[in-house]
Design a protein around this motif. Structure first.
Motif, PDB file in Angstrom:
ATOM      1  N   HIS A   1      75.071  33.768  27.893  1.00 29.19           N
ATOM      2  CA  HIS A   1      74.715  35.151  28.230  1.00 29.19           C
ATOM      3  C   HIS A   1      73.207  35.348  28.284  1.00 29.19           C
ATOM      4  CE1 HIS A   1      78.906  36.164  27.635  1.00 29.19           C
ATOM      5  NE2 HIS A   1      78.858  35.541  26.466  1.00 29.19           N
ATOM      6  N   CYS A   2      72.457  34.324  27.929  1.00 26.39           N
ATOM      7  CA  CYS A   2      71.009  34.429  27.812  1.00 26.39           C
ATOM      8  C   CYS A   2      70.355  34.878  29.116  1.00 26.39           C
ATOM      9  CB  CYS A   2      70.426  33.095  27.353  1.00 26.39           C
ATOM     10  SG  CYS A   2      68.664  33.152  26.988  1.00 26.39           S
ATOM     11  N   ALA A   3      70.720  34.273  30.228  1.00 30.84           N
ATOM     12  CA  ALA A   3      70.090  34.602  31.510  1.00 30.84           C
ATOM     13  C   ALA A   3      70.350  36.059  31.898  1.00 30.84           C
ATOM     14  CB  ALA A   3      70.574  33.659  32.599  1.00 30.84           C
ATOM     15  N   SER A   4      71.572  36.527  31.716  1.00 31.51           N
ATOM     16  CA  SER A   4      71.867  37.913  32.105  1.00 31.51           C
ATOM     17  C   SER A   4      71.128  38.903  31.203  1.00 31.51           C
ATOM     18  CB  SER A   4      73.371  38.178  32.093  1.00 31.51           C
ATOM     19  OG  SER A   4      73.882  38.096  30.781  1.00 31.51           O
ATOM     20  N   ILE A   5      71.000  38.581  29.924  1.00 30.18           N
ATOM     21  CA  ILE A   5      70.252  39.452  29.011  1.00 30.18           C
ATOM     22  C   ILE A   5      68.775  39.446  29.386  1.00 30.18           C
ATOM     23  CG2 ILE A   5      69.519  39.789  26.621  1.00 30.18           C
ATOM     24  CD1 ILE A   5      72.279  38.665  25.771  1.00 30.18           C
ATOM     25  N   ALA A   6      68.225  38.275  29.673  1.00 32.21           N
ATOM     26  CA  ALA A   6      66.811  38.171  30.045  1.00 32.21           C
ATOM     27  C   ALA A   6      66.535  38.927  31.350  1.00 32.21           C
ATOM     28  CB  ALA A   6      66.397  36.713  30.166  1.00 32.21           C
ATOM     29  N   ARG A   7      67.456  38.852  32.325  1.00 32.04           N
ATOM     30  CA  ARG A   7      67.283  39.608  33.571  1.00 32.04           C
ATOM     31  C   ARG A   7      67.303  41.109  33.292  1.00 32.04           C
ATOM     32  NH1 ARG A   7      70.066  35.340  35.865  1.00 32.04           N
ATOM     33  NH2 ARG A   7      72.087  36.273  35.481  1.00 32.04           N
ATOM     34  N   ALA A   8      68.207  41.549  32.414  1.00 34.14           N
ATOM     35  CA  ALA A   8      68.254  42.970  32.054  1.00 34.14           C
ATOM     36  C   ALA A   8      66.948  43.396  31.394  1.00 34.14           C
ATOM     37  CB  ALA A   8      69.439  43.239  31.126  1.00 34.14           C
ATOM     38  N   LEU A   9      66.396  42.527  30.552  1.00 34.44           N
ATOM     39  CA  LEU A   9      65.105  42.823  29.926  1.00 34.44           C
ATOM     40  C   LEU A   9      64.000  42.911  30.981  1.00 34.44           C
ATOM     41  CD1 LEU A   9      65.269  40.536  26.756  1.00 34.44           C
ATOM     42  CD2 LEU A   9      65.396  43.040  26.821  1.00 34.44           C
ATOM     43  N   GLY A  10      64.045  42.035  31.972  1.00 41.31           N
ATOM     44  CA  GLY A  10      63.054  42.058  33.051  1.00 41.31           C
ATOM     45  C   GLY A  10      63.108  43.356  33.845  1.00 41.31           C
ATOM     46  N   ARG A  11      64.324  43.779  34.188  1.00 44.57           N
ATOM     47  CA  ARG A  11      64.475  45.040  34.932  1.00 44.57           C
ATOM     48  C   ARG A  11      63.984  46.222  34.097  1.00 44.57           C
ATOM     49  NH1 ARG A  11      69.312  42.340  36.368  1.00 44.57           N
ATOM     50  NH2 ARG A  11      70.467  43.501  34.797  1.00 44.57           N
ATOM     51  N   ALA A  12      64.325  46.230  32.817  1.00 45.10           N
ATOM     52  CA  ALA A  12      63.895  47.318  31.936  1.00 45.10           C
ATOM     53  C   ALA A  12      62.377  47.304  31.761  1.00 45.10           C
ATOM     54  CB  ALA A  12      64.587  47.202  30.582  1.00 45.10           C
ATOM     55  N   ALA A  13      61.796  46.123  31.694  1.00 40.68           N
ATOM     56  CA  ALA A  13      60.344  46.017  31.528  1.00 40.68           C
ATOM     57  C   ALA A  13      59.620  46.614  32.729  1.00 40.68           C
ATOM     58  CB  ALA A  13      59.937  44.561  31.320  1.00 40.68           C
ATOM     59  N   VAL A  14      60.166  46.435  33.929  1.00 40.25           N
ATOM     60  CA  VAL A  14      59.550  47.027  35.123  1.00 40.25           C
ATOM     61  C   VAL A  14      59.613  48.546  35.043  1.00 40.25           C
ATOM     62  CG1 VAL A  14      59.779  47.310  37.628  1.00 40.25           C
ATOM     63  CG2 VAL A  14      59.912  45.044  36.607  1.00 40.25           C
ATOM     64  N   ARG A  15      60.745  49.080  34.579  1.00 36.13           N
ATOM     65  CA  ARG A  15      60.867  50.537  34.453  1.00 36.13           C
ATOM     66  C   ARG A  15      59.882  51.092  33.434  1.00 36.13           C
ATOM     67  NH1 ARG A  15      66.394  49.246  34.793  1.00 36.13           N
ATOM     68  NH2 ARG A  15      66.626  49.423  32.540  1.00 36.13           N
ATOM     69  N   VAL A  16      59.674  50.380  32.330  1.00 36.28           N
ATOM     70  CA  VAL A  16      58.816  50.878  31.255  1.00 36.28           C
ATOM     71  C   VAL A  16      57.340  50.586  31.517  1.00 36.28           C
ATOM     72  CG1 VAL A  16      58.295  50.662  28.793  1.00 36.28           C
ATOM     73  CG2 VAL A  16      60.666  50.700  29.553  1.00 36.28           C
ATOM     74  N   TYR A  17      57.022  49.367  31.984  1.00 34.36           N
ATOM     75  CA  TYR A  17      55.637  48.920  32.073  1.00 34.36           C
ATOM     76  C   TYR A  17      55.099  48.784  33.488  1.00 34.36           C
ATOM     77  CZ  TYR A  17      56.218  47.778  27.158  1.00 34.36           C
ATOM     78  OH  TYR A  17      56.448  47.852  25.815  1.00 34.36           O
ATOM     79  N   GLY A  18      55.941  48.850  34.505  1.00 33.71           N
ATOM     80  CA  GLY A  18      55.502  48.587  35.872  1.00 33.71           C
ATOM     81  C   GLY A  18      55.586  47.096  36.164  1.00 33.71           C
ATOM     82  N   PRO A  19      55.644  46.719  37.444  1.00 35.53           N
ATOM     83  CA  PRO A  19      55.892  45.319  37.793  1.00 35.53           C
ATOM     84  C   PRO A  19      54.792  44.345  37.351  1.00 35.53           C
ATOM     85  CG  PRO A  19      55.478  46.640  39.759  1.00 35.53           C
ATOM     86  CD  PRO A  19      55.572  47.580  38.618  1.00 35.53           C
TER      87      PRO A  19
END
Length: 151
Positions: A109-127
């Motif tokens: 499940h690591c890759a899917s969790i890391a991708r979710a973190l990446g998407r959330a990071a863009v929403r919070v911090y910008g790309p």
């Protein structure tokens, strides 16, 4: 004479792209070594689960006895998304790596969790800022999550 001056100018000054390339060639290895060193220092080498990111009490929903237990990967993802917002993506990625190291069953499940973190990071911090937190946790899943959210 004019032709040789042009040749000399082109050879003498290679432009900003060359300067940027040289800077990256010097800085990038240092950043990679430091991020790897920091990741290794955060690993619980003692084997004592008292400092675990994911504890047994997190697996089931507190409060109601009739509630169905949540899957460990869902609990971990929610916990890390909260941590990403409260602290930063680097802390969340470090804790993701620790959780996978402590519970190998979470590796799939690591890759899917890391991708979710990446998407959330863009929403919070910008790309751009989100990409700066990228590290090789679960291959490049965090970076692909940032890229997917940026499109």
């Amino acid at each position: 004479m004019k032709h040789s001056t042009t040749q000399q100018t082109r050879r003498g000054h290679r432009g900003p792209a060359r300067q940027l390339g040289r800077t990256l060639a010097l800085v990038l290895p240092v950043v990679l070594v430091l991020s790897g060193t920091l990741a290794v220092t955060r690993v619980n080498w003692s084997g004592n689960p008292s400092d675990s990111v994911l504890t047994a009490t997190d697996v089931s929903t507190a409060g109601s006895r009739n509630a169905t237990p949540r899957a460990p990967q869902d609990v971990l993802r929610d916990q890390l998304l909260t941590e990403l917002q409260e602290k930063n993506p680097g802390v969340a990625l470090t804790h993701l790596q620790q959780a996978v190291d402590e519970r190998p069953s979470l590796a799939r499940h690591c890759a899917s969790i890391a991708r979710a973190l990446g998407r959330a990071a863009v929403r919070v911090y910008g790309p751009t800022r989100a990409q700066s937190y990228s590290r090789p946790v679960c291959d490049t899943a965090f970076a692909s999550g940032v890229a997917a959210a940026h499109r």
